[in-house]
Design an enzyme around this catalytic site. Structure first.
Site, PDB file in Angstrom:
ATOM      1  N   HIS A 129      -7.761  -3.062   2.512  1.00  0.00           N
ATOM      2  CA  HIS A 129      -7.185  -4.260   1.889  1.00  0.00           C
ATOM      3  C   HIS A 129      -6.178  -4.940   2.818  1.00  0.00           C
ATOM      4  O   HIS A 129      -5.952  -6.133   2.715  1.00  0.00           O
ATOM      5  CB  HIS A 129      -6.531  -3.912   0.555  1.00  0.00           C
ATOM      6  CG  HIS A 129      -7.537  -3.643  -0.532  1.00  0.00           C
ATOM      7  ND1 HIS A 129      -8.061  -4.633  -1.324  1.00  0.00           N
ATOM      8  CD2 HIS A 129      -8.138  -2.488  -0.927  1.00  0.00           C
ATOM      9  CE1 HIS A 129      -8.929  -4.106  -2.174  1.00  0.00           C
ATOM     10  NE2 HIS A 129      -9.003  -2.810  -1.949  1.00  0.00           N
ATOM     11  N   GLN A 144       0.833  -1.196   0.000  1.00  0.00           N
ATOM     12  CA  GLN A 144       0.000   0.000   0.000  1.00  0.00           C
ATOM     13  C   GLN A 144       0.874   1.254   0.000  1.00  0.00           C
ATOM     14  O   GLN A 144       0.551   2.249  -0.654  1.00  0.00           O
ATOM     15  CB  GLN A 144      -0.931  -0.008   1.222  1.00  0.00           C
ATOM     16  CG  GLN A 144      -2.000   1.086   1.199  1.00  0.00           C
ATOM     17  CD  GLN A 144      -3.000   0.909   0.068  1.00  0.00           C
ATOM     18  OE1 GLN A 144      -3.262  -0.199  -0.372  1.00  0.00           O
ATOM     19  NE2 GLN A 144      -3.549   2.017  -0.427  1.00  0.00           N
ATOM     20  N   GLU A 180     -17.178   3.488  -4.781  1.00  0.00           N
ATOM     21  CA  GLU A 180     -16.423   2.349  -5.302  1.00  0.00           C
ATOM     22  C   GLU A 180     -17.339   1.126  -5.353  1.00  0.00           C
ATOM     23  O   GLU A 180     -17.357   0.325  -4.412  1.00  0.00           O
ATOM     24  CB  GLU A 180     -15.198   2.043  -4.428  1.00  0.00           C
ATOM     25  CG  GLU A 180     -14.133   3.126  -4.451  1.00  0.00           C
ATOM     26  CD  GLU A 180     -12.816   2.674  -3.813  1.00  0.00           C
ATOM     27  OE1 GLU A 180     -12.700   1.487  -3.437  1.00  0.00           O
ATOM     28  OE2 GLU A 180     -11.905   3.518  -3.724  1.00  0.00           O
TER      29      GLU A 180
HETATM   30 ZN   LIG Z   1     -10.511  -1.662  -2.815  1.00  0.00          ZN
END
Ligand SMILES: [Zn+2]
Length: 291
Positions: free
Chosen positions: A207, A179, A257
């Protein structure tokens, strides 16, 4: 005579409602007398009534109400719960259900207790990662957690055989380091302010929890595809929520999203889905970077 009758009826009703709302022990935790996952003045009121024998608590409720673990339900327990409601109280770890070693750090705007354990934040038993709550860099499950993977596998199978739609993972677990690289690249391209609207800073990505994944497409147009529509309508049945819904940017801190799903379990996913709220609104949490 009539008045006495009324009072007796009321007391009976109160007693009955206390007995009727027995909830599984797993749903109860320290101070949460009615097992609704929240810690409110209502819990303290119920303990006060129980302490003067106006209501009868179930065994699970007694356990949850007994904040000092002395096996008695007293006004002291009600006082303690009231203090916890306003964020003044402390917890005794031995009283907590499934949160051994956790520290109560606050109460959310919706009355949920916010715990920290090993540097990670939990609300209603859910690991929280957003702009307010970060994960330690050392937290690295290495892959999607089994419960998340299995739920996605089942959903994928049902979507395929039930609706002829193919759902596939395009990004699942991401480590702190991954990340960091991703975010740094976005910042280099778009600048920090812009990058913050669509990419999480290291430690703040869901995540990293191993409980979230992106499916099929990273374009908003995914929402209007057959797969996107199926996902939005059915994900909760498998324990997933669309984590960053449309029109919730101010609450989640992220743009819409339709592809990013978070595993929270069927029961919670269904409640959140039916509420029409995003996770932050549902639990009364913020998602804002400290700096
Ligand atoms: Zn994502």
């Amino acid at each position: 005579m009539k008045k006495t009758h009324k009072i007796i009826c009321l007391l009976l009703l109160l007693a009955m409602s206390a007995v009727a709302c027995c909830v599984p022990a797993s749903a109860l935790a320290f101070g949460d007398v009615d097992g609704d996952g929240r810690l409110l003045a209502a819990d303290a009121r119920m303990v006060l009534r129980a302490s003067v024998n106006l209501v009868t608590l179930s065994e699970e409720q007694k356990k949850a109400a007994d904040t000092d673990c002395d096996k008695a339900i007293t006004a002291a327990d009600a006082r303690n719960i009231l203090r916890l409601c306003v964020g003044l109280g402390n917890t005794d770890d031995s009283c907590m259900n499934g949160m051994d070693g956790a520290t109560l750090v606050g109460i959310s705007q919706k009355g949920y207790r916010i715990y920290v354990k090993n540097g990670m934040t939990y609300v209603d038993g859910l690991l929280i990662a957003n702009k307010t709550y970060a994960l330690p860099s050392s937290y690295n499950p290495g892959a999607l957690l089994n419960e998340c993977y299995d739920a996605f596998d089942k959903m994928q199978t049902d979507a395929w055989y039930g609706a002829g739609l193919y759902l596939y993972e395009i990004s699942g677990f991401r480590s702190y380091e991954t990340q960091q690289n991703l975010y740094d690249r976005y910042v280099a391209t778009d600048g920090k302010a812009e990058a913050d609207t669509y990419s999480a800073r290291p430690g703040h990505s869901e995540h990293q929890t191993g409980l979230a994944l992106d499916v099929n497409s990273l374009y908003e147009s995914f929402a209007d595809t057959a797969e996107g529509r199926w996902l939005a309508a059915n994900a909760h049945k498998y324990g997933f929520i669309i984590r960053y819904p449309k029109g919730k940017t101010d609450q989640t801190g992220y743009i819409y999203e339709p592809w990013h799903i978070r595993y929270v379990g069927v029961e919670k996913a269904t409640k959140i889905f039916n509420s029409g709220l995003c996770l932050e609104e549902y639990y009364g949490l913020t998602s804002v970077y400290a700096d």
